[in-house]
Design a protein around this motif. Structure first.
Motif, PDB file in Angstrom:
ATOM      1  N   ALA A   1       0.136   2.029  -5.656  1.00 44.63           N
ATOM      2  CA  ALA A   1       0.723   2.582  -4.425  1.00 44.63           C
ATOM      3  C   ALA A   1       1.835   3.579  -4.734  1.00 44.63           C
TER       4      ALA A   1
ATOM      5  N   SER B   1      -0.206   6.930  -5.791  1.00 42.63           N
ATOM      6  CA  SER B   1      -1.295   7.371  -4.912  1.00 42.63           C
ATOM      7  C   SER B   1      -1.090   8.803  -4.421  1.00 42.63           C
TER       8      SER B   1
ATOM      9  N   SER C   1       0.846  -1.183   0.000  1.00 38.67           N
ATOM     10  CA  SER C   1       0.000   0.000   0.000  1.00 38.67           C
ATOM     11  C   SER C   1       0.887   1.240   0.000  1.00 38.67           C
TER      12      SER C   1
END
Length: 135
Positions: free
Chosen positions: A48, A51, A20
């Motif tokens: 990720a 992001s 993540s």
């Protein structure tokens, strides 16, 4: 998450979850402590990596990180992909008894690769990449 350098160094930060933004940011901090700054981070198009949280972290530390993205669907240009492929091949017939055993095997194989910096240098050459110092 693995970071490799053109001079053949390998640094790994292992996570027991899917990757993540939080993991990416933790890894960036770890690599900055281990390698120093500034870091040129060359990424694939993993969500990720792109992001908002990761972009905000990079923007908050412009003196520490510069980011470049590989073209989409171009694993042959990513020398780190060859590291992962080598480790996966080494573990192809492994029969771990547990998740802990699987992680131990992966760390061991990355540790073996770390002891062969000449191979990591070849991964950069194979991808057609060269990095020169910037003054």
């Amino acid at each position: 998450i693995v970071a490799i350098t053109p001079d053949g160094q390998l640094y790994a930060r292992h996570f027991r979850t899917s990757i993540s933004s939080h993991c990416v940011i933790q890894a960036l901090r770890f690599f900055r402590r281990k390698i120093g700054t500034p870091l040129l981070v060359v990424w694939d198009r993993l969500n990720a990596h792109r992001s908002r949280a990761t972009a905000a972290f990079i923007a908050a530390h412009p003196q520490d990180y510069a980011v470049a993205y590989l073209p989409a669907y171009a694993p042959e240009l990513n020398p780190e992909e060859q590291c992962n492929a080598l480790v996966k091949r080494a573990m192809a017939n492994a029969l771990p008894d547990s998740i802990n055993d699987l992680h131990r095997l992966a760390r061991r194989e990355f540790g073996r690769l770390k002891r062969h910096p000449e191979m990591i240098v070849r991964f950069f050459r194979h991808a057609g990449l060269s990095v020169t110092g910037i003054a």
